[in-house]
Design a protein around this motif. Structure first.
Motif, PDB file in Angstrom:
ATOM      1  N   ARG A  47      49.109 -10.145  -5.850  1.00  0.00           N
ATOM      2  CA  ARG A  47      49.510  -8.892  -5.141  1.00  0.00           C
ATOM      3  C   ARG A  47      49.702  -8.018  -6.145  1.00  0.00           C
ATOM      4  O   ARG A  47      49.875  -8.035  -7.214  1.00  0.00           O
ATOM      5  CB  ARG A  47      50.567  -9.345  -4.267  1.00  0.00           C
ATOM      6  CG  ARG A  47      51.724 -10.008  -5.084  1.00  0.00           C
ATOM      7  CD  ARG A  47      52.944  -9.564  -4.436  1.00  0.00           C
ATOM      8  NE  ARG A  47      53.448  -8.055  -4.597  1.00  0.00           N
ATOM      9  CZ  ARG A  47      53.744  -7.557  -5.842  1.00  0.00           C
ATOM     10  NH1 ARG A  47      53.811  -8.356  -6.904  1.00  0.00           N
ATOM     11  NH2 ARG A  47      53.888  -6.434  -5.883  1.00  0.00           N
ATOM     12  N   GLY A  48      49.856  -6.655  -5.398  1.00  0.00           N
ATOM     13  CA  GLY A  48      50.016  -5.417  -6.194  1.00  0.00           C
ATOM     14  C   GLY A  48      48.562  -4.775  -6.427  1.00  0.00           C
ATOM     15  O   GLY A  48      47.747  -5.562  -6.961  1.00  0.00           O
ATOM     16  N   ALA A  49      48.426  -3.570  -6.159  1.00  0.00           N
ATOM     17  CA  ALA A  49      46.964  -2.864  -6.148  1.00  0.00           C
ATOM     18  C   ALA A  49      46.564  -3.121  -7.498  1.00  0.00           C
ATOM     19  O   ALA A  49      45.322  -3.346  -7.290  1.00  0.00           O
ATOM     20  CB  ALA A  49      47.542  -1.323  -6.050  1.00  0.00           C
ATOM     21  N   PRO A  50      47.029  -2.844  -8.699  1.00  0.00           N
ATOM     22  CA  PRO A  50      45.809  -2.985  -9.770  1.00  0.00           C
ATOM     23  C   PRO A  50      45.478  -4.539 -10.022  1.00  0.00           C
ATOM     24  O   PRO A  50      44.253  -4.942 -10.236  1.00  0.00           O
ATOM     25  CB  PRO A  50      46.959  -2.645 -10.988  1.00  0.00           C
ATOM     26  CG  PRO A  50      47.756  -1.714 -10.376  1.00  0.00           C
ATOM     27  CD  PRO A  50      48.237  -2.269  -9.041  1.00  0.00           C
ATOM     28  N   ARG A  90      42.752  -7.492   2.414  1.00  0.00           N
ATOM     29  CA  ARG A  90      43.893  -6.408   2.368  1.00  0.00           C
ATOM     30  C   ARG A  90      43.351  -5.155   2.390  1.00  0.00           C
ATOM     31  O   ARG A  90      42.720  -4.709   1.373  1.00  0.00           O
ATOM     32  CB  ARG A  90      44.892  -6.855   1.258  1.00  0.00           C
ATOM     33  CG  ARG A  90      45.409  -8.026   1.200  1.00  0.00           C
ATOM     34  CD  ARG A  90      46.703  -8.119   0.325  1.00  0.00           C
ATOM     35  NE  ARG A  90      47.673  -7.620   1.216  1.00  0.00           N
ATOM     36  CZ  ARG A  90      48.914  -7.303   0.542  1.00  0.00           C
ATOM     37  NH1 ARG A  90      49.157  -7.262  -0.653  1.00  0.00           N
ATOM     38  NH2 ARG A  90      49.958  -6.743   1.140  1.00  0.00           N
ATOM     39  N   ALA A 137      52.261  -7.117 -10.754  1.00  0.00           N
ATOM     40  CA  ALA A 137      51.325  -6.397  -9.664  1.00  0.00           C
ATOM     41  C   ALA A 137      49.969  -5.982 -10.352  1.00  0.00           C
ATOM     42  O   ALA A 137      49.379  -5.325  -9.791  1.00  0.00           O
ATOM     43  CB  ALA A 137      52.160  -5.192  -9.235  1.00  0.00           C
ATOM     44  N   THR A 192      53.227  -0.637 -13.529  1.00  0.00           N
ATOM     45  CA  THR A 192      53.141   0.707 -13.510  1.00  0.00           C
ATOM     46  C   THR A 192      54.308   1.266 -13.587  1.00  0.00           C
ATOM     47  O   THR A 192      54.920   2.025 -14.568  1.00  0.00           O
ATOM     48  CB  THR A 192      52.205   1.213 -12.185  1.00  0.00           C
ATOM     49  OG1 THR A 192      52.910   0.921 -11.112  1.00  0.00           O
ATOM     50  CG2 THR A 192      50.764   0.716 -12.208  1.00  0.00           C
ATOM     51  N   GLN A 207      59.596  -9.052  -2.455  1.00  0.00           N
ATOM     52  CA  GLN A 207      59.276  -8.552  -3.868  1.00  0.00           C
ATOM     53  C   GLN A 207      60.227  -7.875  -4.871  1.00  0.00           C
ATOM     54  O   GLN A 207      59.989  -8.221  -5.975  1.00  0.00           O
ATOM     55  CB  GLN A 207      57.919  -7.820  -3.696  1.00  0.00           C
ATOM     56  CG  GLN A 207      56.762  -8.182  -2.983  1.00  0.00           C
ATOM     57  CD  GLN A 207      56.662  -8.044  -1.419  1.00  0.00           C
ATOM     58  OE1 GLN A 207      57.822  -7.836  -0.989  1.00  0.00           O
ATOM     59  NE2 GLN A 207      55.507  -7.871  -0.886  1.00  0.00           N
ATOM     60  N   ALA A 254      51.965   2.564  -6.179  1.00  0.00           N
ATOM     61  CA  ALA A 254      51.026   3.127  -5.001  1.00  0.00           C
ATOM     62  C   ALA A 254      50.139   2.015  -4.957  1.00  0.00           C
ATOM     63  O   ALA A 254      49.369   1.427  -5.635  1.00  0.00           O
ATOM     64  CB  ALA A 254      50.397   4.543  -5.176  1.00  0.00           C
ATOM     65  N   ASP A 255      49.737   1.900  -3.414  1.00  0.00           N
ATOM     66  CA  ASP A 255      48.471   1.056  -3.124  1.00  0.00           C
ATOM     67  C   ASP A 255      47.471   2.035  -2.939  1.00  0.00           C
ATOM     68  O   ASP A 255      46.244   1.430  -2.882  1.00  0.00           O
ATOM     69  CB  ASP A 255      48.915   0.322  -1.909  1.00  0.00           C
ATOM     70  CG  ASP A 255      49.544  -0.951  -2.174  1.00  0.00           C
ATOM     71  OD1 ASP A 255      50.653  -0.867  -2.543  1.00  0.00           O
ATOM     72  OD2 ASP A 255      48.975  -1.833  -2.286  1.00  0.00           O
ATOM     73  N   ASN A 300      52.386   3.273  -0.076  1.00  0.00           N
ATOM     74  CA  ASN A 300      52.980   2.075  -0.823  1.00  0.00           C
ATOM     75  C   ASN A 300      53.924   1.280   0.240  1.00  0.00           C
ATOM     76  O   ASN A 300      53.923   1.346   1.248  1.00  0.00           O
ATOM     77  CB  ASN A 300      54.045   2.715  -1.942  1.00  0.00           C
ATOM     78  CG  ASN A 300      54.293   1.773  -2.973  1.00  0.00           C
ATOM     79  OD1 ASN A 300      53.639   0.998  -3.428  1.00  0.00           O
ATOM     80  ND2 ASN A 300      55.767   1.879  -3.222  1.00  0.00           N
ATOM     81  N   LYS A 301      54.294   0.139  -0.518  1.00  0.00           N
ATOM     82  CA  LYS A 301      55.094  -0.718   0.111  1.00  0.00           C
ATOM     83  C   LYS A 301      56.102   0.026   1.317  1.00  0.00           C
ATOM     84  O   LYS A 301      56.638   0.987   1.028  1.00  0.00           O
ATOM     85  CB  LYS A 301      55.974  -1.709  -0.649  1.00  0.00           C
ATOM     86  CG  LYS A 301      56.760  -2.649   0.125  1.00  0.00           C
ATOM     87  CD  LYS A 301      56.078  -3.410   0.939  1.00  0.00           C
ATOM     88  CE  LYS A 301      54.996  -4.399   0.194  1.00  0.00           C
ATOM     89  NZ  LYS A 301      54.349  -5.122   1.415  1.00  0.00           N
TER      90      LYS A 301
HETATM   91  O1  MRU Z   1      52.480  -6.143  -0.358  1.00  0.00           O
HETATM   92  P1  MRU Z   1      52.259  -6.127  -1.861  1.00  0.00           P
HETATM   93  O2  MRU Z   1      53.245  -6.892  -2.439  1.00  0.00           O
HETATM   94  O3  MRU Z   1      51.012  -6.130  -2.741  1.00  0.00           O
HETATM   95  O4  MRU Z   1      52.889  -4.381  -2.154  1.00  0.00           O
HETATM   96  C1  MRU Z   1      52.840  -3.985  -3.494  1.00  0.00           C
HETATM   97  C2  MRU Z   1      53.107  -2.583  -3.543  1.00  0.00           C
HETATM   98  O5  MRU Z   1      53.576  -2.133  -2.557  1.00  0.00           O
HETATM   99  C3  MRU Z   1      53.302  -2.084  -4.878  1.00  0.00           C
HETATM  100  O6  MRU Z   1      54.216  -0.977  -5.006  1.00  0.00           O
HETATM  101  C4  MRU Z   1      51.771  -1.386  -5.092  1.00  0.00           C
HETATM  102  O7  MRU Z   1      50.883  -2.314  -5.030  1.00  0.00           O
HETATM  103  C5  MRU Z   1      51.821  -0.899  -6.295  1.00  0.00           C
HETATM  104  S1  MRU Z   1      51.702  -2.209  -7.624  1.00  0.00           S
HETATM  105  C6  MRU Z   1      51.657  -1.423  -9.270  1.00  0.00           C
END
Ligand code: MRU
Length: 347
Positions: free
Chosen positions: A44-47, A86, A156, A162, A189, A229-230, A240-241
């Motif tokens: 999980r996590g955008a990157p 997702r 993430a 980040t 998380q 951020a996502d 973001n979350k």
């Molecule tokens: O649902 P998740 O746990 O994937 O959400 C993650 C977040 O909201 C993180 O803040 C976001 O992906 C940035 S990760 C560097």
């Protein structure tokens, strides 16, 4: 150790659903396993999702070649399966399309190019996130009490993180007095993953209930809020979350800087503003149950968005590998003109 990597033709991930209790590494062999790992938040996590998307496409192509199947068809099937898991983190789509775009049906050997491209994303992610930490640490003053939300750490991403990369570098420079991590209901998380990472980094930290954060900010106990951020829209609105928006409101009301850290792959110039960002809604059971135990009466419904949108006007700075922009003041497009990575081919 990397959160996600390509090892001997398979995708290795740390299963984040088991942390902090157990540190288990999984080896994913099919694109269906990758899709399941994404949907269930094992990765999980955008990157990290961007890298999972890219590696997932490479895995599908490799398997199809080995099994004598149509590689092009396998890539398209993998791309749509992975993209459906997702919807909010634009990195996922970015990673899938980047690797998919390398395939050339007239050259069977381009499967190797696909794998090379996906593996290059792993290497780049690590470099980019360290750079984000170095750039962003310039915004952290000595003795800072930092608040962060969810987990925007090494877990993430491939490594470093980040928001937590900024914390890590600022901590190395002796600038961090301590970090408060919001627990981040319902999947925790913050208390499970961010606290685990901060402990390993040796950063003084504590966890607060999500609903305690605004009062903490208002009391003058926080000097800066830093989140990940996502997806960042072209106008600087940030998805973001869920729970990020109220933190930004509280920070603004108290004159506390609200900083967002993300790689350029999180910025989606094709999405004009936050209203156009699709927000993932997750299962009601995540809200109505705790560890499988029902806590709300039978028949109760739940609203369980995974993300919310913080308007650009509440964001003090967006930190990327290409520099810092202030939404509403700077144009996000300038980041892409200056980025060292844009247009770079890795073949
Ligand atoms: O649902 P998740 O746990 O994937 O959400 C993650 C977040 O909201 C993180 O803040 C976001 O992906 C940035 S990760 C560097």
């Amino acid at each position: 150790m990397r959160t996600i990597d390509w090892v001997d033709g398979r995708i290795h991930i740390i299963d984040q659903t088991l942390l902090p209790g157990e540190e288990v590494s999984l080896s994913l062999e099919t694109v269906e396993e990758v899709a399941e790992a994404i949907s269930s938040l094992r990765v999980r996590g955008a990157p990290a999702l961007g890298v999972a998307g890219g590696l997932g496409v490479a895995l599908a192509a490799r398997r199809a070649r080995e099994d004598g199947e149509d590689v092009g068809e396998a890539i398209s099937r993998a791309a749509s399966l992975l993209a459906s898991t997702r919807p909010t983190a634009v990195n996922l789509r970015w990673g899938i399309e980047r690797v998919e775009g390398v395939y050339d049906p007239s050259r069977p050997e381009s499967v190797e190019d696909l794998i090379r491209e996906a593996r290059a994303m792993v290497e780049e992610d690590e470099k980019i996130n360290r750079l984000i930490g170095e750039v962003g640490a310039g915004l952290i003053e000595g003795g800072s009490r930092v608040l962060t939300h969810c987990n925007a750490g090494a877990l993430a991403c491939v490594a470093h993180g980040t928001a937590l990369s900024i914390v890590k570098v600022a901590h190395e420079r002796g600038l961090v007095a301590g970090v408060t991590a919001t627990e981040t209901r319902p999947l925790l998380q913050g208390s499970r993953l961010t606290a685990w990472e901060l402990k390993r980094m040796g950063v003084p930290h504590r966890v607060t209930i999500d609903s305690g954060a605004a009062g903490l900010i208002a009391s003058g106990s926080i000097d800066v809020v830093v989140t990940g951020a996502d997806r960042i829209a072209a106008n600087g609105d940030v998805a973001n979350k869920v729970g990020t928006y109220p933190l930004a409101l509280a920070a603004n009301a108290s004159g506390v800087p609200f900083v967002v850290a993300a790689p350029l792959s999180t910025i989606d110039l094709a999405t004009p503003d936050g209203g156009a960002i699709p927000i993932e809604e997750r299962s009601a059971s995540e809200v109505l149950e705790v560890n499988g135990l029902r806590i709300a009466p039978e028949g109760t419904e739940a609203y369980n968005p995974a993300f919310d949108v913080t308007p650009a006007s509440l964001v003090s700075a967006i930190v990327t590998e290409a520099g810092i922009v202030r939404p509403g003041v700077d144009d996000l497009r300038t980041l892409f003109e200056e980025a060292p990575w844009v247009g770079e081919t890795t073949g």
